[in-house]
Scaffold this motif. Structure first.
Motif, PDB file in Angstrom:
ATOM      1  N   SER A 142       0.812  -1.217   0.000  1.00 43.56           N
ATOM      2  CA  SER A 142       0.000   0.000   0.000  1.00 43.56           C
ATOM      3  C   SER A 142       0.846   1.268   0.000  1.00 43.56           C
ATOM      4  N   GLN A 143       1.927   1.274   0.773  1.00 40.02           N
ATOM      5  CA  GLN A 143       2.764   2.468   0.844  1.00 40.02           C
ATOM      6  C   GLN A 143       3.498   2.731  -0.460  1.00 40.02           C
ATOM      7  N   VAL A 144       3.749   1.669  -1.225  1.00 39.90           N
ATOM      8  CA  VAL A 144       4.453   1.822  -2.501  1.00 39.90           C
ATOM      9  C   VAL A 144       3.612   2.617  -3.492  1.00 39.90           C
ATOM     10  N   PHE A 145       2.300   2.358  -3.495  1.00 40.18           N
ATOM     11  CA  PHE A 145       1.416   2.987  -4.473  1.00 40.18           C
ATOM     12  C   PHE A 145       0.733   4.254  -3.966  1.00 40.18           C
ATOM     13  N   ALA A 146       0.667   4.443  -2.658  1.00 40.98           N
ATOM     14  CA  ALA A 146      -0.147   5.510  -2.072  1.00 40.98           C
ATOM     15  C   ALA A 146       0.178   6.911  -2.597  1.00 40.98           C
TER      16      ALA A 146
END
Length: 298
Positions: A142-146
């Motif tokens: 999630s943090q990669v794309f957020a």
């Protein structure tokens, strides 16, 4: 390919061109002057340059130019691909077309999709035990794309037109992948994507009476997080698709939802595409004739 894409309506054909000297590789010489529509899937793997030292280019053409120069669009050459192994690292590269150097079989204009899509396709091909470990917990992504998604989405909502852009926003987890297989649908990769067109549609008023969009902007901007850590993941028995359910602030009896269509073809690529969104009562989502719970709780 950004410039070529923006001229797609007026110059919809591409012509492969070599420099025509002795250094040109035999395979590339065979493609010289080949004309195909810009949307032909052949360009996904053969858009030059096609290797170290490759000097090939493409020329965009309008229908008027084609008629004037008496040119005709052909059909893509047969695709001869094979598996290759890097002798230094042992890394396996599957389905590399003949005439293309290892690692060069992608369209530079779609490079932003490359690593994410490649990972999604590789994950499906892994042995079951490894696949379970790799995509067992998609919350890790999630943090990669957020942040990249939020920046892009904010730009998209301000536009008046669509540009045909696609963004990766998450991955299907192991439980969902296995459940889809039991339903007779085998996902070709685990990637979840969304187009600028669909994103803008979700923000249009659902009806003239309410004037409210399918989903509110803050929830849409949190899309990667909602996919990575949903309240529940459901199987829609009527549409044979996946539904990601998430909590909405101050609405204990309702929940937000994103619909994902499996193996959806877009821009000559296949991924699992978000097609719609909305808000439903939890009682409707608990309808066992309509939905099956894959993961999580309602």
């Amino acid at each position: 390919m950004a410039t070529i894409s923006t001229c797609k309506k007026t110059r919809p054909f591409l012509q492969y061109q070599t420099v025509g000297d002795r250094r040109v590789r035999p395979e590339h010489s065979a493609w010289d002057n080949q004309i195909l529509h810009i949307d032909d899937s052949w360009w996904n793997t053969h858009m030059p340059p096609n290797g170290w030292g490759c000097r090939c280019t493409v020329r965009s053409l309008s229908a008027r130019q084609m008629q004037r120069d008496k040119l005709n669009a052909g059909t893509a050459p047969p695709l001869e691909a094979s598996e290759r192994i890097n002798p230094s690292t042992g890394e396996i590269f599957g389905n590399v077309p003949k005439g293309i150097d290892t690692g060069w079989n992608y369209n530079v204009g779609k490079a932003w999709l490359g690593p994410e899509i490649a990972f999604g396709k590789k994950a499906v091909q892994l042995p079951d035990g490894i696949r379970r470990t790799v995509i067992g917990n998609t919350a890790l992504f999630s943090q990669v794309f957020a942040k990249p998604f939020e920046k892009w989405a904010n730009e998209v909502v301000k536009r008046d037109t669509n540009r045909g852009e696609i963004r990766t926003v998450g991955y299907i987890n192991y439980k969902t992948l296995e459940h889809a297989v039991t339903k007779g649908i085998v996902p070709e990769d685990t990637t979840i994507t969304i187009t600028d067109d669909r994103l803008r549609r979700m923000l249009k008023p659902k009806s003239r009476r309410t004037g409210k969009p399918l989903i509110e902007v803050p929830e849409l901007l949190n899309l990667p997080a909602h996919l990575a850590k949903p309240k529940a993941i459901l199987w829609d028995n009527l549409k044979n698709s996946i539904v990601y359910v998430f909590d909405i602030k101050d609405q204990s009896s309702n929940a937000g939802k994103f619909f994902v269509s499996l193996n959806f073809k877009q821009k000559n690529d296949i991924s699992n595409s978000i097609r719609s969104a909305g808000v439903s009562s939890l009682s409707n989502l608990k309808d066992k004739n309509h939905y099956e719970i894959i993961d999580g709780k309602l």
